[in-house]
Write an enzyme that holds these catalytic residues in place. Structure first.
Site, mmCIF file in Angstrom:
data_model
loop_
_atom_site.group_PDB
_atom_site.id
_atom_site.type_symbol
_atom_site.label_atom_id
_atom_site.label_comp_id
_atom_site.label_asym_id
_atom_site.label_seq_id
_atom_site.Cartn_x
_atom_site.Cartn_y
_atom_site.Cartn_z
ATOM 1 C CG ASP A 112 34.858 39.681 42.231
ATOM 2 O OD1 ASP A 112 35.148 39.402 41.058
ATOM 3 O OD2 ASP A 112 34.172 40.658 42.560
HETATM 4 P P1 ADP Z 1 35.397 41.006 38.351
HETATM 5 O O1 ADP Z 1 35.501 39.531 38.263
HETATM 6 O O2 ADP Z 1 36.747 41.659 38.395
HETATM 7 O O3 ADP Z 1 34.520 41.485 39.447
HETATM 8 P P2 ADP Z 1 33.312 41.136 36.358
HETATM 9 O O4 ADP Z 1 33.231 39.663 36.088
HETATM 10 O O5 ADP Z 1 32.247 41.735 37.151
HETATM 11 O O6 ADP Z 1 34.760 41.510 36.978
HETATM 12 O O7 ADP Z 1 33.405 41.877 34.953
HETATM 13 C C1 ADP Z 1 34.367 41.496 34.006
HETATM 14 C C2 ADP Z 1 34.483 42.497 32.856
HETATM 15 O O8 ADP Z 1 33.243 42.545 32.168
HETATM 16 C C3 ADP Z 1 34.743 43.904 33.316
HETATM 17 O O9 ADP Z 1 36.120 44.157 33.454
HETATM 18 C C4 ADP Z 1 34.121 44.710 32.167
HETATM 19 O O10 ADP Z 1 35.005 44.775 31.086
HETATM 20 C C5 ADP Z 1 32.945 43.877 31.760
HETATM 21 N N1 ADP Z 1 31.693 44.283 32.409
HETATM 22 C C6 ADP Z 1 30.971 43.559 33.284
HETATM 23 N N2 ADP Z 1 29.833 44.208 33.636
HETATM 24 C C7 ADP Z 1 29.859 45.382 32.980
HETATM 25 C C8 ADP Z 1 28.980 46.509 32.915
HETATM 26 N N3 ADP Z 1 27.836 46.582 33.619
HETATM 27 N N4 ADP Z 1 29.324 47.536 32.130
HETATM 28 C C9 ADP Z 1 30.477 47.500 31.414
HETATM 29 N N5 ADP Z 1 31.323 46.480 31.433
HETATM 30 C C10 ADP Z 1 31.045 45.426 32.184
HETATM 31 MG MG MG Z 2 32.809 41.633 40.654
#
Ligand code: ADP
Ligand code: MG
Length: 650
Positions: free
Chosen positions: A343
């Site tokens: 991730d």
């Molecule tokens: P990754 O797979 O890189 O860990 P996530 O799936 O956790 O990323 O999140 C994907 C996208 O969703 C982030 O880049 C952001 O744009 C948005 N996002 C997720 N959770 C939040 C949050 N709590 N506040 C703001 N944006 C969020």
């Molecule tokens: Mg994540």
């Protein structure tokens, strides 16, 4: 442990029963010593031709050693199975019937030694977990109504103020409210650097305070502490059986009766066909003895102990390095992994996200934008949410936590702020909610052009603006990746909910093979299925926040940095206590070493057996040699398993 084994291997783990087990082990030791002395005395008497005395000594030695295997043999027979205890008793009875008293005594005695070693080694492998339990102090100094009082740690309730002097151990999970110090969490997490303890920092029960005095507020009761949960988890893991272990047990269950039949044949058939001096009785004595030797040789003790000792040693070694593996089956699957999926946010990059842009649309203020976003994210566990809150605090903004917080995994989050709906999240989310405007698009372009992740903010149905966030690559990512490749991982991929461009940059920085961005949690799951199809068993490593479906879909789900969080510890198959990526190759190396170790042990045990069966059939093995061979094999197998405890991190 299996029914096929001696049944002594189930060493209790709880401290009280562990004490009892310890005293039982002590007693067993002295009985073995006493029986050995009597046997030596008997041999001495035989030398002096004092036959009656020597038989008396042998009989006494047998009487001391035999009750334990006899009880177990009875249990086994009642369950309609034949275990090694039964084999042993038949051999002893047979030797006595042949007036071979020394043999009879030697057989039970050596058997006792073997079992004692076996129990001791399992206890030793599990010991590291007991030392975890004793990490947390039994007492705590609590300040109530302005008076400091020493109370039993169990009486500390969340909210209590705990006073911690320099050098003391933290009694319960707590947050620092006053003072500054360096706190060593290494006994718990394997993390070698002490953490900077200052107001706001969370400490775990069991860690050691450095040179500063601290005032803490307890956040959890002793029984709920991370330490207590980890200990419970490792104990459960140690009880779980690896598939290979079940296989060995099944084999042993079939094998033991087969050996008894074979021994019967050896005792009864050859006397009719092979000419022996001494007539019928001589022939039966000779072949009867060979049959007994065969029985003893064939005891599957070393075989049966080989797997559990390896698995327990490996789980314990891992726990000592801050790697919690939830059982032998996960260890086995980890060893076969050829594809590793990362991730991005919080895993490949460190959790310290920075807010680099704050851009309000016309009519909104930057402070207003930050205030709404921070209120919404107060309850968020996501690194992005925490970064926004930290930035708002840093700017000195005042905000109340929003109500009804709801994380939208992979998209963003929503809550009610100042009696109106607020939304924070990705462009995708805003597009779906019809909150996009041309002005917002310009700002997104600007932020993304600068290499940052754009997070959009809306309140009461209208967009307020855009925040830009960046995160740093975690140290050691590249090293971990090349170490994984050296361990036979052929494909490394990044799956992220962030924009594709950021995902690709992170993947290139760490040296991965492929990267995919803009993924929703269920799309991550689909990618994992595809990768498994193409490259074999997949391990997925995430920070445990909104990665649960992907962690579950992978063959092995690994959550990192779980020391403080509850969810990740529960959902993952393997949990890394710290954020240290180098633990990943360590876990893989340990898993592979364990499987190699098990295979070696099984081969050794079986090889020795085969050699001795041939010797016994040829009449070249005596009973005590046969038992010695089994004891020797058990010892070798145990020693080679305990080596796993010493496998280093790098
Ligand atoms: P990754 O797979 O890189 O860990 P996530 O799936 O956790 O990323 O999140 C994907 C996208 O969703 C982030 O880049 C952001 O744009 C948005 N996002 C997720 N959770 C939040 C949050 N709590 N506040 C703001 N944006 C969020
Ligand atoms: Mg994540």
């Amino acid at each position: 442990m299996s029914e096929a084994c001696c049944g002594t291997c189930e060493v209790p783990l709880q401290t009280k029963s562990a004490d009892r087990a310890e005293s039982a082990r002590g007693r067993a030791f002295w009985l073995v010593v006493l029986a050995g002395l009597l046997m030596a005395l008997g041999a001495g008497a035989a030398q002096q031709n004092a036959h009656l005395l020597s038989i008396g000594c042998y009989a006494a030695s047998i009487a001391i050693s035999v009750p334990l295997p006899a009880r177990r043999a009875w249990t086994s027979l009642r369950g309609r199975t034949l275990d090694i205890n039964v084999l042993m008793l038949i051999a002893v009875a047979g030797a006595i019937a042949l007036s071979d008293w020394l043999e009879a005594a030697a057989v039970v005695w050596l058997f006792g030694v073997a079992q004692w070693v076996e129990v001791l080694s399992l206890a030793r492998a599990r010991h590291a977990i007991r030392s975890l339990v004793t990490l947390a102090p039994a007492e705590a100094t609590v300040r109530r109504d302005g008076i400091d009082r020493v109370v039993p740690a169990e009486q500390v309730v969340p909210g209590d103020i705990v006073i911690l002097e320099p050098g003391e151990r933290v009694p319960v999970d707590a947050t620092v409210v006053d003072g500054e110090s360096a706190v060593d969490q290494s006994p718990l997490t394997g993390e070698s650097w002490p953490i900077d303890a200052q107001p706001g920092v969370d400490l775990l029960a069991g860690s050691v305070n450095g040179t500063g005095a601290l005032e803490l507020r307890a956040t959890r009761a002793v029984a709920d502490s991370a330490l207590a949960r980890i200990t419970r988890m490792v104990e459960q893991a140690q009880r779980q059986r690896a598939p290979i272990q079940t296989l060995v047990d099944r084999f042993a269950r079939r094998y033991t009766p087969a050996v008894v039949c074979l021994a019967l044949l050896v005792a009864v058939v050859p006397p009719f066909f092979v000419a022996t001096s001494g007539g019928w009785s001589g022939a039966f004595a000779l072949w009867g003895y060979r049959a007994l030797a065969l029985l003893v040789v064939a005891c599957p003790c070393a075989l049966v102990i080989s797997t559990p000792v390896s698995v327990v040693s490996a789980l314990t070694a891992a726990a000592r390095h801050g790697v919690l593996i939830k059982g032998g089956s996960h260890l086995e699957r980890l060893a076969s992994v050829t594809c590793v999926v990362f991730d991005k946010t919080g895993t490949l990059t460190d959790g310290r996200v920075n807010v680099t842009h704050v851009m309000a649309v016309d009519g909104a203020s930057e402070d207003g934008l930050l205030t709404v976003a921070a209120s919404l994210e107060t309850r968020s566990e996501h690194p992005i949410g925490r970064a926004i809150v930290a930035r708002a605090r840093g700017e000195g903004l005042r905000f109340e936590p929003g109500s009804g917080f709801q994380a939208l995994p992979g998209l963003g989050a929503e809550a009610t702020v100042s009696a109106a709906a607020a939304v924070v999240g990705s462009h995708r989310l805003f597009h779906a909610r019809d909150l996009c405007t041309p002005r917002l698009h310009q700002q997104i372009d600007h932020v993304e052009h600068g290499g940052a992740t754009a997070v959009l903010v809306a309140h009461a149905g209208a967009a307020l603006g855009v925040l830009g966030l960046t995160d740093r690559m975690r140290d050691g990512g590249r090293q971990a990746v090349s170490a994984l490749r050296a361990l036979g991982v052929t494909r490394l991929a990044l799956l992220s909910g962030d924009r594709a461009r950021n995902a690709e940059a992170a993947s290139a920085g760490a040296g991965l093979d492929e990267a995919h961005g803009d993924l929703m949690p269920e799309e991550k799951v689909a990618h994992i299925a595809r990768l498994r199809e193409a490259y074999g068993p997949v391990a997925m490593i995430g920070d445990g926040i909104n990665d649960a479906p992907a962690l579950a879909a992978a063959d092995v789900g690994i959550a990192m940095g779980v020391a403080g969080t509850d969810v990740a510890l529960e959902t993952a198959d393997v949990a890394l206590m710290t954020d240290d990526l180098s633990k990943l190759p360590y876990a893989l190396r340990l898993a592979k070493a364990t499987l190699r170790n098990i295979r070696f042990n099984v081969a050794l045990a079986l090889g020795l057996k085969v050699a001795f069966v041939i010797l016994a059939a040829a009449g070249l093995a005596t009973l005590w040699m046969a038992v010695l061979a089994d004891t020797g094999a058990s010892l070798l197998v145990t020693a080679s398993s305990l080596r796993l405890l010493r496998l280093r991190t790098a």
